[in-house]
Scaffold this active site. Sequence first.
Site, PDB file in Angstrom:
ATOM      1  N   THR A 219       1.035  -0.937   0.541  1.00 52.24           N
ATOM      2  CA  THR A 219       0.001  -0.062   0.010  1.00 52.24           C
ATOM      3  C   THR A 219       1.163   1.300  -0.090  1.00 52.24           C
ATOM      4  OG1 THR A 219      -1.423  -1.388   0.861  1.00 52.24           O
ATOM      5  CG2 THR A 219      -1.691   1.322   1.358  1.00 52.24           C
ATOM      6  N   GLY A 271      -0.511  -2.039   6.353  1.00 53.06           N
ATOM      7  CA  GLY A 271      -0.114  -3.619   7.226  1.00 53.06           C
ATOM      8  C   GLY A 271      -1.588  -4.395   7.143  1.00 53.06           C
ATOM      9  N   GLY A 273      -5.077  -5.607   7.406  1.00 55.72           N
ATOM     10  CA  GLY A 273      -6.122  -4.703   6.901  1.00 55.72           C
ATOM     11  C   GLY A 273      -6.549  -4.368   8.975  1.00 55.72           C
TER      12      GLY A 273
END
Length: 353
Positions: A219, A271, A273
């Site tokens: 992300t 990370g 989520g």
Amino acid sequence: MKSFLNLLFVFLLFSFGCKNETQNTSVVEKTSQKQSEFAIIIHGGAGTILKKNMSDEREAAYKAKLEEAIKVGHTILKNGGTSQEAVMKTIQVMEESPLFNAGKGAVFTHEETNELDASFMDGKTLNAGAVAGVTNVKSPIELAIKIMTDSDHVMLSGKGASTFAKEKGLEIVDPSYFYTENRFKSLQRIKDRAKTELDHDDKKAAFYDADIKNAKFGTVGCVALDKDGNIAAGTSTGGMTNKRWGRIGDAPIIGSGTYANNKTCGVSSTGWGEYFIRSQVAYDISAKMEYQQKTLKEATKDVIQNKLTKLGGTGGVVALDKNGNMSFEFNTAGMYRASMNNKDELTVKIYKE
Ligand code: ASP
């Protein structure tokens, strides 16, 4: 004598007048003077990123892209631009790169599609915008900002969000734009492994273990402080490989994946989520600063290394406070990351050091 007193009176009047004028000028100057502190910090995902698995070329490509992205935002800030613009333009560089799990390089869902999430928050007004599960919007971070500025809502999803993007003139792409061979192969590998494990073991464990332990998240996120003292934060992602049933992670959730408040700090997360949602990671960092007077470093460390880790979550954050202090905090092997301050000092790192 009388004329002397008159003269004295005129003199005193004149000197008071001058003094007041000087005071007023300095007050005006002070309020309109821009603060010189500005800073920017980014991440390109956290996860099992190990030097032994990385070729020199790949490492150099990541570092070059991180540097290119952060310099775009830094130049905007240096020239007096807003933190909102800096965050959007910086994230767009990473969204357009296949290296990161956002925009172009988004991971695949179980159904072999790409569903993108993003969010943005303005620390001055506490306004925010977020989008979940769009499949054809080129820049999800731009859409998140548009939702904030041009709608009455904070979060839009799926088809409705795409319609809104079209109506606002944002760039729409064919879903095949998000296809990258690497990400597609990752999905196939994860599916194969999950299938084997599903044959004899706990379904949930197989589904998630395959995803998490072997995935490098990727992300992207950015936090910026501009010369007016305004903090903005944004996050953009394709979510997690093999996600299904319209799964939405933390990235588009204000308070989990993204948070900004001029009184405290701005945060962008990356990370696993589900754990970031349950821990309200981004808001909790800000709350610790606001209510417990923790420093940025103490707050990020506490939330990531204690709270998130105890729960079993993995990942990290980049954060920046109102004074330009910056923090990278993660509990994974690595996190693609970079920062730049008002002295043009640049840091670009990948592994834990
Ligand atoms: N946090 C994202 C999610 O759970 C994944 C990531 O950070 O790479 O969707």
